[in-house]
Design a protein around this motif. Structure first.
Motif, PDB file in Angstrom:
ATOM      1  N   ARG A  15      29.463  46.886  44.697  1.00 41.77           N
ATOM      2  CA  ARG A  15      28.739  47.335  45.801  1.00 41.77           C
ATOM      3  C   ARG A  15      28.118  45.917  45.555  1.00 41.77           C
ATOM      4  O   ARG A  15      27.045  45.767  46.535  1.00 41.77           O
ATOM      5  CB  ARG A  15      27.616  48.308  45.281  1.00 41.77           C
ATOM      6  CG  ARG A  15      28.147  49.093  45.271  1.00 41.77           C
ATOM      7  CD  ARG A  15      26.480  50.637  44.558  1.00 41.77           C
ATOM      8  NE  ARG A  15      27.100  52.331  44.539  1.00 41.77           N
ATOM      9  CZ  ARG A  15      27.185  52.724  44.375  1.00 41.77           C
ATOM     10  NH1 ARG A  15      27.383  52.723  42.780  1.00 41.77           N
ATOM     11  NH2 ARG A  15      27.745  54.497  44.338  1.00 41.77           N
ATOM     12  N   ALA A  16      27.782  45.249  44.569  1.00 42.64           N
ATOM     13  CA  ALA A  16      27.409  43.907  44.995  1.00 42.64           C
ATOM     14  C   ALA A  16      27.546  42.604  45.844  1.00 42.64           C
ATOM     15  O   ALA A  16      27.064  42.238  46.346  1.00 42.64           O
ATOM     16  CB  ALA A  16      27.395  43.155  43.277  1.00 42.64           C
ATOM     17  N   GLU A  17      29.326  42.625  45.382  1.00 39.87           N
ATOM     18  CA  GLU A  17      29.492  41.728  46.652  1.00 39.87           C
ATOM     19  C   GLU A  17      29.678  41.972  47.877  1.00 39.87           C
ATOM     20  O   GLU A  17      29.579  41.613  48.729  1.00 39.87           O
ATOM     21  CB  GLU A  17      31.593  42.363  45.899  1.00 39.87           C
ATOM     22  CG  GLU A  17      32.045  41.691  45.105  1.00 39.87           C
ATOM     23  CD  GLU A  17      33.464  41.958  44.810  1.00 39.87           C
ATOM     24  OE1 GLU A  17      34.507  41.838  45.810  1.00 39.87           O
ATOM     25  OE2 GLU A  17      33.845  41.754  44.031  1.00 39.87           O
ATOM     26  N   HIS A  18      29.668  43.456  48.014  1.00 42.97           N
ATOM     27  CA  HIS A  18      29.266  43.734  50.015  1.00 42.97           C
ATOM     28  C   HIS A  18      27.409  44.281  50.148  1.00 42.97           C
ATOM     29  O   HIS A  18      27.714  44.431  50.942  1.00 42.97           O
ATOM     30  CB  HIS A  18      30.236  45.195  49.830  1.00 42.97           C
ATOM     31  CG  HIS A  18      32.010  44.511  49.961  1.00 42.97           C
ATOM     32  ND1 HIS A  18      32.084  43.437  50.682  1.00 42.97           N
ATOM     33  CD2 HIS A  18      32.461  44.800  49.216  1.00 42.97           C
ATOM     34  CE1 HIS A  18      33.651  43.559  50.202  1.00 42.97           C
ATOM     35  NE2 HIS A  18      33.527  44.130  49.449  1.00 42.97           N
ATOM     36  N   ALA A  19      26.762  43.970  49.435  1.00 44.17           N
ATOM     37  CA  ALA A  19      25.157  44.341  49.199  1.00 44.17           C
ATOM     38  C   ALA A  19      25.091  43.650  50.327  1.00 44.17           C
ATOM     39  O   ALA A  19      25.593  42.415  51.022  1.00 44.17           O
ATOM     40  CB  ALA A  19      24.860  44.028  48.514  1.00 44.17           C
ATOM     41  N   GLY A  20      24.078  44.512  51.854  1.00 40.45           N
ATOM     42  CA  GLY A  20      23.682  43.872  52.464  1.00 40.45           C
ATOM     43  C   GLY A  20      25.343  43.798  53.742  1.00 40.45           C
ATOM     44  O   GLY A  20      24.362  43.315  54.668  1.00 40.45           O
ATOM     45  N   ASP A  21      25.667  44.055  53.360  1.00 35.33           N
ATOM     46  CA  ASP A  21      27.193  43.923  54.296  1.00 35.33           C
ATOM     47  C   ASP A  21      27.398  45.437  55.635  1.00 35.33           C
ATOM     48  O   ASP A  21      27.965  46.480  54.886  1.00 35.33           O
ATOM     49  CB  ASP A  21      28.455  43.334  54.290  1.00 35.33           C
ATOM     50  CG  ASP A  21      29.837  43.258  54.720  1.00 35.33           C
ATOM     51  OD1 ASP A  21      29.505  44.235  56.349  1.00 35.33           O
ATOM     52  OD2 ASP A  21      30.328  43.508  54.712  1.00 35.33           O
TER      53      ASP A  21
END
Length: 193
Positions: A15-21
């Motif tokens: 979730r942190a790696e892909h936040a806002g994607d």
């Protein structure tokens, strides 16, 4: 350390790696081979990256079958293991698979650290990629390609075969990812609790 602890740690990291994607979809328990094999966690964006989890309490008995199914269908795969499984597990997965280690930290908390980054899958089979689609999705792609004639009433196996014949591999991969990201009615789109 239990499966659920590793799963939550991985979900938090992804979730942190892909936040806002907005183009990325994270799913729990993603079915391969029409549900015969399940990917613990999958990330779908410009590729399909599956994560298999093996906690301290798990065995590696099913891993060879999972490796075969993952390697046929996914763009990338990563095995997330408890440290005690690392040596044996690394011998069971191809070199292109990623390896991550799940460590217990601060009591019951778990941290997932990359040991080897996943490379692009050189073993992917287009028929297995096509089989990720539900029948209506496969038929829709065939209709868009003008290749649905003669297969509309056939079993889904015929549709998948036709897709591999009429779409180039990169085009098939792209269309399958788009269909998966647009799909509603998933079995699960969040980690189990």
């Amino acid at each position: 350390m239990r499966d659920i602890d590793v799963r939550h740690a991985l979900w938090e990291q992804l979730r942190a790696e892909h936040a806002g994607d907005d183009d990325t979809r994270l799913l729990d328990e993603f079915g391969l081979e029409h549900g015969d094999v399940r990917v613990d966690v999958v990330v779908i964006n410009g590729e399909i990256h599956g994560y298999e989890l093996k906690s301290e309490r798990d065995t590696l008995a099913r891993l060879p079958r999972q490796v075969t199914a993952y390697s046929a269908a996914l763009d990338r795969a990563t095995l997330v293991v408890a440290e005690g499984h690392l040596a044996k597990a690394s011998a069971l997965v191809p070199d292109w698979w990623g390896l991550s280690i799940a460590h217990s930290v601060e009591g019951s908390a778990v941290r997932v650290e990359a040991h080897r980054i996943a490379a692009r899958n050189p073993e992917q089979q287009m028929l297995s990629v096509a089989r990720l689609l539900w029948r209506p999705e496969a038929l829709k792609l065939l209709e868009q390609a003008g290749a649905a004639r003669g297969v509309r009433s056939k079993p889904r196996a015929f549709l998948y075969e036709r897709l591999t014949e009429c779409l180039a591999p990169d085009q098939l991969r792209d269309q399958v990812r788009l269909a998966l990201k647009a799909r509603s009615g998933w079995r699960s789109a969040a980690p189990r609790t």
